[in-house]
Write an enzyme that holds these catalytic residues in place. Structure first.
Site, PDB file in Angstrom:
ATOM      1  N   GLU A 244      10.197   8.659   6.662  1.00 17.90           N
ATOM      2  CA  GLU A 244       8.799   8.684   6.236  1.00 17.90           C
ATOM      3  C   GLU A 244       8.256  10.121   6.219  1.00 17.90           C
ATOM      4  OE1 GLU A 244       6.909   6.855   4.740  1.00 17.90           O
ATOM      5  OE2 GLU A 244       4.863   7.417   5.215  1.00 17.90           O
TER       6      GLU A 244
ATOM      7  N   TRP B  72     -15.206  -9.418   4.626  1.00 19.80           N
ATOM      8  CA  TRP B  72     -13.806  -9.065   4.749  1.00 19.80           C
ATOM      9  C   TRP B  72     -13.251 -10.047   5.774  1.00 19.80           C
ATOM     10  CZ3 TRP B  72     -11.955  -5.250   8.708  1.00 19.80           C
ATOM     11  CH2 TRP B  72     -10.696  -4.754   8.410  1.00 19.80           C
TER      12      TRP B  72
ATOM     13  N   LYS C 180       6.776  11.897   2.884  1.00 24.81           N
ATOM     14  CA  LYS C 180       5.418  12.466   2.819  1.00 24.81           C
ATOM     15  C   LYS C 180       5.485  13.885   2.277  1.00 24.81           C
ATOM     16  CE  LYS C 180       3.407   9.750   2.922  1.00 24.81           C
ATOM     17  NZ  LYS C 180       3.731   8.364   3.110  1.00 24.81           N
TER      18      LYS C 180
ATOM     19  N   GLU D 213       6.508  14.011  -1.585  1.00 23.16           N
ATOM     20  CA  GLU D 213       5.591  13.529  -2.611  1.00 23.16           C
ATOM     21  C   GLU D 213       4.343  14.385  -2.763  1.00 23.16           C
ATOM     22  OE1 GLU D 213       4.321   9.453  -2.148  1.00 23.16           O
ATOM     23  OE2 GLU D 213       4.037   9.658  -0.013  1.00 23.16           O
TER      24      GLU D 213
END
Ligand code: M6R
Length: 596
Positions: free
Chosen positions: A469, A72, A473, A476
């Site tokens: 936000e 990574w 949250k 959804e």
């Protein structure tokens, strides 16, 4: 995040190594490779991209010893050359390494003077050459001598062409030994070896081990042997993938101390160090483009960049931008933000910006994704795979990366260094861990509000996007209607909605605008709305007005969105879970929106 697996025993090494790598895929990687030992020869195969690319290139072999790695990228591009394992010049020693060798430049210079030729741009390669330099006939001794010169972190596995052993060492990057019958394993994480053994030894920092097929010996790096406890793993593979959490979303919320650390790794030491391939002094304006949660982090990014750099910033929904005729030129920097790197609207907006000659930069989580490949330069979030549909740890890593970017841009413009911000960023992971202990209290609050039909979220300044936000949250995953508003806008309309059935979440942590937030709270209180306040310590006024308070640790205002979103993520999670919703896969939503 990088993964390590190693095998020594009586079975074919390659299938064990490949399966082990696959079990580590969830950590995210951009390339993979392995070395096997056969007839006093080492064969190394590395490939950029997925493990199946590596598999396609494997030949039959009878090897019983090998080490393998998923990489990574931190130093050097994600390509085949930089992939692990790394070998010394005469191909007699091979290493895989997780972590960062901080003094690799100095060590490289030293070795180059001795005639060593490097083939990759990684910090890890230094270890193969250093061990080789000290190797006489004792691989463990050579590894210890090499590590004595190294500053930084490592989870390391080493093999030599003639020795039937694997040497492993650890400092700051996890490594385990898995014990079998006439076979032993090494790995960076349990899932890689769990199908073969449940008996593991966790190496501690500064320990080194010599592993043979029928034995293992662990020493402190100072030479003293250590008696290690053997742990019996009790979880199933499936549980480990969720790490014992009920849902991936909850696991990902809890991973935030680590994901923030990973976003910082190698980028913030005494100074800020992001590799950007443009000159900031040529940039006159910055345009941030994204969708959904990533768009919320873009709104926070505007506050950060403008405050730290004085460069004007515009934020747009990618889906709107792509169909406008935006006025842009080569003097603009367009920053696209995307967890998946595959969002169709964001990709199309990026292409539009490029067609207008704007410079481009991506803040992306998924390495090698389409958007990551399209941008001129990029900052990977390194948050690890985010599986829950509701984005959590990617959001906080985006905000953190925007703070790092702002520091880097300010440095490029020779503006005063914000040492206070750099210092605070470093202690943020600890503060997040401290906050997560509040979880039980948040579940209790969730019980009170799980049957509400509507929610209002209010915040100001840099925390207005946090209100958005929080509302997203909740919508959804719990299917409760929720709106986010700048607190001062409430009186221009939403105040009509307030009655005893309306929960209002205030982001009310300390800021210059705190007195104004208090008066907004009073407006809600006098209309019998139910107040849930996110606050810092000892705020008596807020305590008087709020029905429920959730305390988050103090931090600088620039970083407060990272702290303040945590209770909102947990509140949404617990409400959805209490309602019995499949939190990780809420209806009608996909993790990555690759169509319009
Ligand atoms: O992968 P991206 O960051 O580009 O995705 C953007 C949105 O689709 C995403 O943030 C979405 O809003 C999430 N479900 C939010 O939790």
């Amino acid at each position: 995040m990088c993964g390590i697996i190693g095998y020594i025993g009586e079975k074919e090494a390659i299938p064990i190594l490949i399966n082990g790598l696959k079990k580590l895929e969830y950590r995210g990687y951009d390339s993979a490779g392995l070395t096997i030992q056969n007839n006093s020869q080492l064969s190394t195969i590395k490939k950029q991209g997925k493990i199946k690319e590596l598999e396609k290139n494997l030949k039959d072999s009878k090897s019983k010893i090998g080490i393998a790695h998923t990489r990574w990228a931190t130093h050097g591009k994600p390509n085949e050359i930089n992939a692990h394992p790394h070998i010394n010049q005469n191909n007699s020693i091979s290493i895989v390494h997780n972590g960062i060798i901080e003094n690799h430049n100095a060590l490289k210079e030293l070795l180059e003077k001795e005639g060593v030729k490097f083939s990759s741009n990684t910090d890890s390669e230094i270890l193969a050459h250093l061990i080789s330099k000290f190797y006489k006939d004792d691989l463990e001794e050579a590894t210890i001598k090499a590590l004595e010169l190294v500053e930084g972190t490592y989870g390391l596995a080493v093999i030599n062409k003639d020795k039937e052993e694997i040497i492993v060492a650890r400092k700051g990057s996890p490594l385990i030994i898995g014990l079998g019958e006439h076979e032993n394993f090494v790995a960076s994480d349990v899932p890689a070896i769990l199908e073969h053994t449940k008996r593991v030894i966790y190496l501690d920092d500064n320990e080194i081990a010599k592993i043979k097929k029928d034995s293992y010996k662990v020493k402190h790096i100072n030479g003293n042997y250590v008696d290690k406890e053997i742990h019996e793993i009790k979880w199933s593979l499936d549980k480990i993938e969720k790490k014992g959490f009920k849902h991936f979303m909850l696991k990902e919320i809890y991973e935030q101390p680590l994901s923030i650390k990973n976003a910082l790794r190698g980028r913030l030491t005494d100074n800020i160090k992001l590799n950007l391939n443009f000159d900031i002094n040529e940039i006159q304006r910055i345009i941030l483009l994204a969708c959904g949660t990533s768009w919320h982090s873009a709104l926070i990014g505007k506050h950060l960049i403008e405050k730290l750099t004085n460069i004007p910033v515009e934020v747009d929904y990618a889906s709107e931008f792509r169909y406008r005729n935006p006025v842009i030129s080569e003097k603009d920097l367009t920053i696209v933000i995307s967890q998946s790197g595959e969002t169709a609207d964001t990709l199309a907006a990026l292409k539009k910006a490029k067609s207008k000659k704007s410079k481009t930069l991506g803040l992306i989580n998924v390495v090698g994704s389409t958007i990551a490949r399209e941008v001129d330069s990029g900052i990977y979030l390194h948050a690890g795979p985010e599986i829950g549909v509701a984005s959590t740890k990617a959001f906080t890593s985006q905000v953190l990366s925007l703070a790092l970017l702002s520091l880097q841009l300010a440095k490029g413009k020779n503006l005063p260094i914000r040492q206070d911000l750099m210092d605070e960023i470093k202690i943020l992971p600890n503060k997040i861990s401290e906050f997560l202990k509040e979880d039980t209290k948040i579940r209790e609050i969730a019980k009170e509000f799980k049957d509400s039909k509507n929610f209002l979220y209010l915040g100001r300044g840099i925390n207005f996007p946090v209100a958005l936000e929080g509302a997203l949250k909740l919508k959804e995953i719990s299917y409760i209607h929720a709106e986010g508003y700048p607190a001062a806008e409430m009186k221009h309309g939403p105040i009509a909605l307030i009655d005893e059935n309306m929960p209002v979440v205030f982001i009310a942590t300390k800021s210059d605008l705190s007195p104004k937030i208090l008066s907004n709270m009073q407006e809600v209180k006098s209309r019998n709305g139910k107040i849930i306040a996110i606050k810092n310590d000892n705020d008596y006024e807020i305590k008087k007005l709020a029905d429920y308070t959730i305390k988050v640790p103090d931090t600088l205002e620039e970083l407060s969105p990272i702290m303040n979103v945590l209770p909102l993520q947990l509140l949404a999670y617990h409400i959805a879970d209490l309602k019995g919703i499949d939190v990780d896969k809420p209806r009608n939503l996909a993790k990555s929106v690759t169509v319009e």
